[in-house]
Design a protein around this motif. Structure first.
Motif, PDB file in Angstrom:
ATOM      1  N   PHE A   1       1.100  -1.415  -0.261  1.00  0.00           N
ATOM      2  CA  PHE A   1      -0.582  -0.421  -0.235  1.00  0.00           C
ATOM      3  C   PHE A   1       0.728   1.275   0.069  1.00  0.00           C
ATOM      4  O   PHE A   1       2.009   1.252   0.584  1.00  0.00           O
ATOM      5  N   ASP A   2       0.381   2.387  -0.685  1.00  0.00           N
ATOM      6  CA  ASP A   2       1.058   3.452  -0.338  1.00  0.00           C
ATOM      7  C   ASP A   2       0.253   4.182   0.330  1.00  0.00           C
ATOM      8  O   ASP A   2      -1.102   4.643   0.843  1.00  0.00           O
ATOM      9  N   SER A   3       0.905   5.165   1.718  1.00  0.00           N
ATOM     10  CA  SER A   3       1.201   5.370   3.010  1.00  0.00           C
ATOM     11  C   SER A   3       1.471   6.868   3.307  1.00  0.00           C
ATOM     12  O   SER A   3       2.383   7.364   2.435  1.00  0.00           O
ATOM     13  N   THR A   4       0.434   7.423   3.638  1.00  0.00           N
ATOM     14  CA  THR A   4       1.115   9.355   3.566  1.00  0.00           C
ATOM     15  C   THR A   4       1.746   9.191   5.008  1.00  0.00           C
ATOM     16  O   THR A   4       1.627   8.243   6.307  1.00  0.00           O
ATOM     17  N   VAL A   5       3.056   9.875   5.554  1.00  0.00           N
ATOM     18  CA  VAL A   5       3.670   9.666   6.346  1.00  0.00           C
ATOM     19  C   VAL A   5       3.586  11.761   6.658  1.00  0.00           C
ATOM     20  O   VAL A   5       4.588  12.060   5.635  1.00  0.00           O
ATOM     21  N   GLU A   6       3.078  11.297   7.872  1.00  0.00           N
ATOM     22  CA  GLU A   6       3.726  13.460   8.302  1.00  0.00           C
ATOM     23  C   GLU A   6       3.909  13.179   9.101  1.00  0.00           C
ATOM     24  O   GLU A   6       3.283  12.794  10.358  1.00  0.00           O
ATOM     25  N   VAL A   7       4.706  14.744   9.374  1.00  0.00           N
ATOM     26  CA  VAL A   7       4.954  14.733  11.211  1.00  0.00           C
ATOM     27  C   VAL A   7       4.182  15.796  11.750  1.00  0.00           C
ATOM     28  O   VAL A   7       3.658  16.313  11.121  1.00  0.00           O
ATOM     29  N   VAL A   8       3.291  14.826  12.358  1.00  0.00           N
ATOM     30  CA  VAL A   8       2.524  15.757  13.623  1.00  0.00           C
ATOM     31  C   VAL A   8       2.884  16.505  14.831  1.00  0.00           C
ATOM     32  O   VAL A   8       1.907  17.555  15.144  1.00  0.00           O
ATOM     33  N   SER A   9       3.902  16.394  15.441  1.00  0.00           N
ATOM     34  CA  SER A   9       4.381  17.207  16.505  1.00  0.00           C
ATOM     35  C   SER A   9       5.734  16.490  16.050  1.00  0.00           C
ATOM     36  O   SER A   9       5.749  15.669  16.016  1.00  0.00           O
ATOM     37  N   PRO A  10       7.030  17.636  17.294  1.00  0.00           N
ATOM     38  CA  PRO A  10       8.352  16.991  16.743  1.00  0.00           C
ATOM     39  C   PRO A  10       8.216  15.623  18.092  1.00  0.00           C
ATOM     40  O   PRO A  10       7.801  15.716  19.006  1.00  0.00           O
ATOM     41  N   GLY A  11       8.896  15.224  16.988  1.00  0.00           N
ATOM     42  CA  GLY A  11       8.878  13.488  17.326  1.00  0.00           C
ATOM     43  C   GLY A  11       7.696  12.806  17.070  1.00  0.00           C
ATOM     44  O   GLY A  11       8.411  11.556  18.077  1.00  0.00           O
ATOM     45  N   TYR A  12       7.449  13.060  16.750  1.00  0.00           N
ATOM     46  CA  TYR A  12       5.991  11.676  16.148  1.00  0.00           C
ATOM     47  C   TYR A  12       5.319  11.985  14.967  1.00  0.00           C
ATOM     48  O   TYR A  12       5.245  13.183  14.605  1.00  0.00           O
ATOM     49  N   VAL A  13       5.131  11.057  14.262  1.00  0.00           N
ATOM     50  CA  VAL A  13       5.091  11.164  12.708  1.00  0.00           C
ATOM     51  C   VAL A  13       3.096   9.848  13.084  1.00  0.00           C
ATOM     52  O   VAL A  13       3.472   9.212  13.744  1.00  0.00           O
ATOM     53  N   ARG A  14       2.401  10.753  12.080  1.00  0.00           N
ATOM     54  CA  ARG A  14       1.540  10.019  11.518  1.00  0.00           C
ATOM     55  C   ARG A  14       2.099   8.902  10.163  1.00  0.00           C
ATOM     56  O   ARG A  14       2.161   9.746   9.320  1.00  0.00           O
ATOM     57  N   VAL A  15       1.131   7.613  10.073  1.00  0.00           N
ATOM     58  CA  VAL A  15       1.815   6.699   9.241  1.00  0.00           C
ATOM     59  C   VAL A  15      -0.038   6.525   8.990  1.00  0.00           C
ATOM     60  O   VAL A  15      -0.636   5.747   9.650  1.00  0.00           O
ATOM     61  N   ARG A  16      -0.004   6.874   7.518  1.00  0.00           N
ATOM     62  CA  ARG A  16      -1.545   6.052   6.998  1.00  0.00           C
ATOM     63  C   ARG A  16      -2.306   5.344   5.323  1.00  0.00           C
ATOM     64  O   ARG A  16      -1.101   6.487   4.977  1.00  0.00           O
ATOM     65  N   PHE A  17      -2.766   5.041   5.978  1.00  0.00           N
ATOM     66  CA  PHE A  17      -2.729   4.832   4.165  1.00  0.00           C
ATOM     67  C   PHE A  17      -4.412   4.122   4.425  1.00  0.00           C
ATOM     68  O   PHE A  17      -4.768   3.297   5.330  1.00  0.00           O
ATOM     69  N   ARG A  18      -4.850   3.414   2.771  1.00  0.00           N
ATOM     70  CA  ARG A  18      -6.231   3.395   2.818  1.00  0.00           C
ATOM     71  C   ARG A  18      -6.307   1.643   3.403  1.00  0.00           C
ATOM     72  O   ARG A  18      -5.796   0.893   3.716  1.00  0.00           O
ATOM     73  N   LEU A  94      11.969   7.845   9.047  1.00  0.00           N
ATOM     74  CA  LEU A  94      10.743   7.719   8.503  1.00  0.00           C
ATOM     75  C   LEU A  94      10.437   9.230   8.690  1.00  0.00           C
ATOM     76  O   LEU A  94       9.523   9.845   7.990  1.00  0.00           O
ATOM     77  N   GLU A  95      10.542   9.044   9.544  1.00  0.00           N
ATOM     78  CA  GLU A  95      10.528  11.098   9.949  1.00  0.00           C
ATOM     79  C   GLU A  95      10.787  11.824   9.074  1.00  0.00           C
ATOM     80  O   GLU A  95       9.950  12.632   8.472  1.00  0.00           O
ATOM     81  N   GLU A  96      12.244  12.039   8.514  1.00  0.00           N
ATOM     82  CA  GLU A  96      12.325  12.292   7.575  1.00  0.00           C
ATOM     83  C   GLU A  96      11.494  12.283   6.088  1.00  0.00           C
ATOM     84  O   GLU A  96      11.743  13.422   5.978  1.00  0.00           O
ATOM     85  N   ALA A  97      11.832  10.828   6.159  1.00  0.00           N
ATOM     86  CA  ALA A  97      10.104  10.618   4.518  1.00  0.00           C
ATOM     87  C   ALA A  97       9.472  12.668   5.325  1.00  0.00           C
ATOM     88  O   ALA A  97       9.141  12.392   4.033  1.00  0.00           O
ATOM     89  N   GLY A 101       7.505  14.349   2.825  1.00  0.00           N
ATOM     90  CA  GLY A 101       6.507  14.591   2.489  1.00  0.00           C
ATOM     91  C   GLY A 101       6.477  14.155   1.779  1.00  0.00           C
ATOM     92  O   GLY A 101       5.221  13.446   0.401  1.00  0.00           O
ATOM     93  N   GLU A 102       7.338  12.563   1.949  1.00  0.00           N
ATOM     94  CA  GLU A 102       6.966  11.255   0.346  1.00  0.00           C
ATOM     95  C   GLU A 102       6.309  10.633   0.831  1.00  0.00           C
ATOM     96  O   GLU A 102       5.704  10.452   2.407  1.00  0.00           O
ATOM     97  N   THR A 103       5.590   9.415  -0.560  1.00  0.00           N
ATOM     98  CA  THR A 103       4.582   8.245  -0.190  1.00  0.00           C
ATOM     99  C   THR A 103       5.443   7.520   0.176  1.00  0.00           C
ATOM    100  O   THR A 103       6.280   7.539  -0.620  1.00  0.00           O
ATOM    101  N   VAL A 104       5.260   6.459   1.431  1.00  0.00           N
ATOM    102  CA  VAL A 104       6.345   5.739   1.545  1.00  0.00           C
ATOM    103  C   VAL A 104       5.398   3.740   0.863  1.00  0.00           C
ATOM    104  O   VAL A 104       4.056   4.063   2.042  1.00  0.00           O
ATOM    105  N   LYS A 105       5.853   3.166   0.339  1.00  0.00           N
ATOM    106  CA  LYS A 105       5.468   1.893   0.254  1.00  0.00           C
ATOM    107  C   LYS A 105       5.101   1.370   2.185  1.00  0.00           C
ATOM    108  O   LYS A 105       6.187   0.709   2.278  1.00  0.00           O
ATOM    109  N   VAL A 106       4.503   0.460   2.087  1.00  0.00           N
ATOM    110  CA  VAL A 106       4.535   0.231   3.189  1.00  0.00           C
ATOM    111  C   VAL A 106       3.722  -1.759   2.905  1.00  0.00           C
ATOM    112  O   VAL A 106       2.524  -1.683   2.144  1.00  0.00           O
ATOM    113  N   PHE A 107       4.368  -2.437   3.451  1.00  0.00           N
ATOM    114  CA  PHE A 107       3.555  -4.343   3.628  1.00  0.00           C
ATOM    115  C   PHE A 107       3.107  -4.276   5.190  1.00  0.00           C
ATOM    116  O   PHE A 107       3.837  -3.685   5.814  1.00  0.00           O
TER     117      PHE A 107
END
Length: 130
Positions: A1-18, A94-97, A101-107
């Motif tokens: 799946f293609d996931s969206t990776v977003e920094v939501v606050s310093p030190g925390y990342v949200r990974v989301r995908f369909r 992952l935070e750097e991605a 604003g990268e889209t990351v492939k996730v299994f």
């Protein structure tokens, strides 16, 4: 799946995908994620706790209205969400991605774990001493 990776606050990342249609989970379960573009090794996998509920009745419209409310509720129903505390190594990459604003492939493998079964408990009382 293609996931969206977003920094939501310093030190925390949200990974989301369909959300995969076949996948169901309960609160407290986790899944093992493999992200080849973030990993140093192609088979490197990491467990993360699922940060959303499995709600088959949730609509697209109500999901859109919740996206701005909190990092966790952004995907109720139609997306699978993980909130990742970044440290070093994999989570730092992952935070750097996310910063780029990268889209990351996730299994995904899972869900795993046995959440507590609270069925039959009408009242739960939490006591706190001061």
């Amino acid at each position: 799946f293609d996931s969206t990776v977003e920094v939501v606050s310093p030190g925390y990342v949200r990974v989301r995908f369909r959300r995969p249609k076949f996948m169901r989970w309960r609160a407290g379960q986790d899944a093992i994620l493999t992200m080849p573009s973030v990993s140093l090794l192609p088979w490197e996998a990491h467990p993360f706790t699922i940060a959303c509920i499995c709600d088959d009745d949730h609509t697209e419209e109500s999901s859109e209205n919740e996206k701005a409310s909190s990092p966790v509720s952004a995907s109720q129903g139609n997306e699978l969400v993980f909130i990742v505390k970044t440290q070093s190594g994999f989570t730092k990459r992952l935070e750097e991605a996310g910063e780029r604003g990268e889209t990351v492939k996730v299994f995904i493998d899972g869900p795993y774990g046995s959440p507590p079964r609270l069925l039959g408990n009408d009242t739960i009382l939490f006591l706190s001493g001061s």
